[in-house]
Design a protein around this motif. Structure first.
Motif, PDB file in Angstrom:
ATOM      1  N   UNK A 171       0.875  -1.174   0.000  1.00  0.00           N
ATOM      2  CA  UNK A 171       0.000   0.000   0.000  1.00  0.00           C
ATOM      3  C   UNK A 171       0.910   1.222   0.000  1.00  0.00           C
ATOM      4  N   UNK A 172       0.613   2.156  -0.893  1.00  0.00           N
ATOM      5  CA  UNK A 172       1.461   3.347  -1.006  1.00  0.00           C
ATOM      6  C   UNK A 172       0.633   4.533  -1.477  1.00  0.00           C
ATOM      7  N   UNK A 173       0.916   5.666  -0.885  1.00  0.00           N
ATOM      8  CA  UNK A 173       0.281   6.907  -1.311  1.00  0.00           C
ATOM      9  C   UNK A 173       1.038   7.515  -2.472  1.00  0.00           C
ATOM     10  N   UNK A 174       0.417   8.490  -3.087  1.00  0.00           N
ATOM     11  CA  UNK A 174       1.021   9.177  -4.229  1.00  0.00           C
ATOM     12  C   UNK A 174       1.566  10.548  -3.835  1.00  0.00           C
ATOM     13  N   UNK A 175       1.871  10.754  -2.554  1.00  0.00           N
ATOM     14  CA  UNK A 175       2.306  12.065  -2.085  1.00  0.00           C
ATOM     15  C   UNK A 175       3.593  12.546  -2.748  1.00  0.00           C
ATOM     16  N   UNK A 176       4.456  11.630  -3.175  1.00  0.00           N
ATOM     17  CA  UNK A 176       5.677  12.042  -3.874  1.00  0.00           C
ATOM     18  C   UNK A 176       5.524  11.941  -5.386  1.00  0.00           C
ATOM     19  N   UNK A 177       4.335  11.554  -5.825  1.00  0.00           N
ATOM     20  CA  UNK A 177       4.057  11.486  -7.252  1.00  0.00           C
ATOM     21  C   UNK A 177       3.885  10.076  -7.763  1.00  0.00           C
ATOM     22  N   UNK A 178       2.934   9.928  -8.635  1.00  0.00           N
ATOM     23  CA  UNK A 178       2.655   8.638  -9.270  1.00  0.00           C
ATOM     24  C   UNK A 178       3.862   8.161 -10.075  1.00  0.00           C
ATOM     25  N   UNK A 179       4.611   9.098 -10.638  1.00  0.00           N
ATOM     26  CA  UNK A 179       5.774   8.738 -11.462  1.00  0.00           C
ATOM     27  C   UNK A 179       6.853   8.030 -10.649  1.00  0.00           C
ATOM     28  N   UNK A 180       6.885   8.228  -9.338  1.00  0.00           N
ATOM     29  CA  UNK A 180       7.857   7.513  -8.496  1.00  0.00           C
ATOM     30  C   UNK A 180       7.355   6.129  -8.108  1.00  0.00           C
ATOM     31  N   UNK A 181       6.052   5.971  -8.024  1.00  0.00           N
ATOM     32  CA  UNK A 181       5.449   4.711  -7.586  1.00  0.00           C
ATOM     33  C   UNK A 181       5.314   3.713  -8.742  1.00  0.00           C
ATOM     34  N   UNK A 182       4.857   4.168  -9.876  1.00  0.00           N
ATOM     35  CA  UNK A 182       4.533   3.294 -11.008  1.00  0.00           C
ATOM     36  C   UNK A 182       5.679   2.387 -11.446  1.00  0.00           C
ATOM     37  N   UNK A 183       6.916   2.869 -11.541  1.00  0.00           N
ATOM     38  CA  UNK A 183       7.988   1.975 -11.998  1.00  0.00           C
ATOM     39  C   UNK A 183       8.200   0.752 -11.106  1.00  0.00           C
ATOM     40  N   UNK A 184       7.848   0.852  -9.833  1.00  0.00           N
ATOM     41  CA  UNK A 184       7.980  -0.320  -8.960  1.00  0.00           C
ATOM     42  C   UNK A 184       7.151  -1.474  -9.506  1.00  0.00           C
ATOM     43  N   UNK A 185       5.890  -1.198  -9.843  1.00  0.00           N
ATOM     44  CA  UNK A 185       4.994  -2.246 -10.333  1.00  0.00           C
ATOM     45  C   UNK A 185       5.263  -2.603 -11.785  1.00  0.00           C
ATOM     46  N   UNK A 186       5.582  -1.610 -12.589  1.00  0.00           N
ATOM     47  CA  UNK A 186       5.731  -1.817 -14.023  1.00  0.00           C
ATOM     48  C   UNK A 186       7.083  -2.427 -14.406  1.00  0.00           C
ATOM     49  N   UNK A 187       8.134  -2.137 -13.639  1.00  0.00           N
ATOM     50  CA  UNK A 187       9.484  -2.570 -14.001  1.00  0.00           C
ATOM     51  C   UNK A 187      10.124  -3.472 -12.947  1.00  0.00           C
ATOM     52  N   UNK A 188      10.189  -2.999 -11.709  1.00  0.00           N
ATOM     53  CA  UNK A 188      10.942  -3.699 -10.672  1.00  0.00           C
ATOM     54  C   UNK A 188      10.321  -5.039 -10.302  1.00  0.00           C
ATOM     55  N   UNK A 189       9.027  -5.075 -10.103  1.00  0.00           N
ATOM     56  CA  UNK A 189       8.358  -6.314  -9.698  1.00  0.00           C
ATOM     57  C   UNK A 189       8.677  -7.463 -10.651  1.00  0.00           C
ATOM     58  N   UNK A 190       8.488  -7.301 -11.964  1.00  0.00           N
ATOM     59  CA  UNK A 190       8.818  -8.423 -12.851  1.00  0.00           C
ATOM     60  C   UNK A 190      10.318  -8.745 -12.900  1.00  0.00           C
TER      61      UNK A 190
END
Length: 166
Positions: free
Chosen positions: A99-118
């Protein structure tokens, strides 16, 4: 919450700095009955450091890993994900809850799921966004062409369940 919900064993981790770990222990002492505290141990863990005593003794031990508000440092995504994989049980129903908020921006959160996880051998089992009123919406790695209103963005969190890639 894990201890209250009936977990047999709970490891609470944070950056291995004495003041942080002492605060965690004090919070547990002040907010849980002795029975609940007996199931919980507090450990220092630096993401990606997998050769210390805690990491070696607890490798592939947990069927549930909870990561709350840990995605704001994009430069640590790989280390965080490596730790998740390291501690996650091999059981087919083992999950990482994020669970994560977007307080620092969606652009910082999205790469975790889109790139790092796989990249680390995990996959997204489910993912969505939720606000404080419980309203859900589909996950989007970008909203409004990247111009998402900051005030609106801060009202939402991303919730995801991850599993080992099959």
């Amino acid at each position: 919450m894990s201890a209250v919900a009936g977990a047999k064993e709970v490891a609470v981790t944070d950056y291995p700095a004495t003041p942080i770990l002492e605060t965690l222990r004090r919070n547990l002492e002040e907010n849980l009955e002795a029975e609940g505290r007996a199931k919980i141990a507090v450990y220092g863990h630096q993401w990606g450091v997998l050769d210390d005593c805690f990491a070696e003794e607890h490798a592939r031990r947990y069927t549930r890993v909870l990561a709350a508000d840990c995605l704001w440092m994009a430069h640590e995504h790989e280390n965080l994900a490596r730790s998740m994989v390291h501690f996650l049980s091999d059981s087919p129903d083992a999950r990482v809850y994020v669970v994560a908020g977007f307080h620092t921006g969606r652009a910082k959160v999205a790469p975790f799921f889109e790139e790092t996880v796989p990249e680390v051998g995990l996959e997204v089992a489910s993912i969505y966004e939720m606000n404080a009123e419980g309203k859900r919406r589909a996950w989007a790695k970008e909203r409004d062409g990247g111009r998402e209103d900051v005030t609106e963005r801060k009202k939402w969190c991303v919730l995801a369940r991850l599993r080992r890639r099959r």
